[in-house]
Design an enzyme around this catalytic site. Sequence first.
Site, PDB file in Angstrom:
ATOM      1  N   GLY A 169       0.808  -1.215   0.000  1.00  0.00           N
ATOM      2  CA  GLY A 169       0.000   0.000   0.000  1.00  0.00           C
ATOM      3  C   GLY A 169       0.837   1.259   0.000  1.00  0.00           C
ATOM      4  O   GLY A 169       0.501   2.252  -0.658  1.00  0.00           O
ATOM      5  N   ASP A 170       1.937   1.239   0.750  1.00  0.00           N
ATOM      6  CA  ASP A 170       2.826   2.402   0.779  1.00  0.00           C
ATOM      7  C   ASP A 170       3.435   2.671  -0.585  1.00  0.00           C
ATOM      8  O   ASP A 170       3.486   3.821  -1.049  1.00  0.00           O
ATOM      9  CB  ASP A 170       3.952   2.172   1.796  1.00  0.00           C
ATOM     10  CG  ASP A 170       3.517   2.440   3.225  1.00  0.00           C
ATOM     11  OD1 ASP A 170       2.724   3.363   3.442  1.00  0.00           O
ATOM     12  OD2 ASP A 170       3.996   1.726   4.119  1.00  0.00           O
ATOM     13  N   THR A 171       3.939   1.627  -1.227  1.00  0.00           N
ATOM     14  CA  THR A 171       4.609   1.835  -2.510  1.00  0.00           C
ATOM     15  C   THR A 171       3.617   2.177  -3.621  1.00  0.00           C
ATOM     16  O   THR A 171       3.939   2.968  -4.510  1.00  0.00           O
ATOM     17  CB  THR A 171       5.451   0.600  -2.887  1.00  0.00           C
ATOM     18  OG1 THR A 171       4.672  -0.592  -2.754  1.00  0.00           O
ATOM     19  CG2 THR A 171       6.654   0.482  -1.984  1.00  0.00           C
TER      20      THR A 171
END
Length: 385
Positions: A169-171
């Site tokens: 999700g972060d990337t």
Amino acid sequence: MSETTPLQGVRILEMGQLIAGPFTGSRLADFGAEVIKIEPPGRGDPMRDWGKKVDGTSLWWAVIARNKKSVTVDLSTSEGRDVIRELVKDADAIVENFRPGTLERWGIGPEELHKINPGLIIVRISGFGQTGPYASRPGFASVGEAMGGLRYINGFPGGVPPRCGISLGDTLAALFAFEGLLMALYWRDARGGTGQVVDASILESCFAMLESTLPDYDKLGIVREPTGTSLKSLAPSNVYPTKEGRHIVIAANADPMFTRLTRAMNMPELAADPRFATHIPRGENGEEIDRIIAEWSSQLTYDELTSALDAQAVVWGPINSIADIVEDPHVQERGMIVRQPDDRFGDLAIPGVVPRLSVTPGKVNWLGRATPGTDNEEILGSDHA
């Protein structure tokens, strides 16, 4: 090949911590932007302590902070915020991933920063976005993946929804933020526009990856469920065993590809079988065709199986560990294993720059700075050295 990188001359202030903001900064730095990493004095970004270490130095930090300069600024003080106000005068963009409202509480929100530099692009990455009922909540990748739908469809039917082995999700949010920043730069510099805010949320970035899940539900009431190693209605596209007990992915769900697979299997009659001849009935009979293929593949060694598939140009691939990837000749030939010299590590294998540009490629110049504030004197002046 030009020595000029595509983002040369672009100055970015990276005010984010941990993964999403810094991953955006890494993409910018890889292609030549001057990325100035703002770290708190003392221990610096928490990422310096994350992941495996060599002699006390984080290997993850070396990668995610590569090509960036480091300055130390205490954003909790009025003096530190004055430093930011001074730096944005000559900046093209800032990247931050604090909880929404943090910059505003510090008096350096978009309204104030745009008074100082109307052309400034302000990239804001958060769990849920800058507006909406969840905006003020803290959010990490694990929750964004869950609320954005990725976890629900992952795993096996009836099982606990598992997580991917990385902070996906972060990337994803970082890549959408990077995309938004580039569009905002183009709007400002090529179209005569102004600065603006790029609002990227982890939840929305995950939700955006769900293909036809939303219209399927809207018009047909279908709730897509987890399907294990395959995708429902796409067959054959699954994991199949070899004689030695290894597994490979075979993806032959397109009609011409399936015909080639049947030739590789020496079972061309399957291509004319009404259960498998075309995409829709083949998907409806996916379990049966998977059973037939697995029965065939399990009688062949890995080399025999892959040679038969290659002879008919069937799409296949091994399930690689990092040890397999490092030894893969294609990955090596494409320059994806970069060995970067460094005083701390001797040299370190890190992922190459993606994507490859033919005229203005990106480049790794150095790994993450060893000490917070390494570039204070250059960026802030001797008073801050």
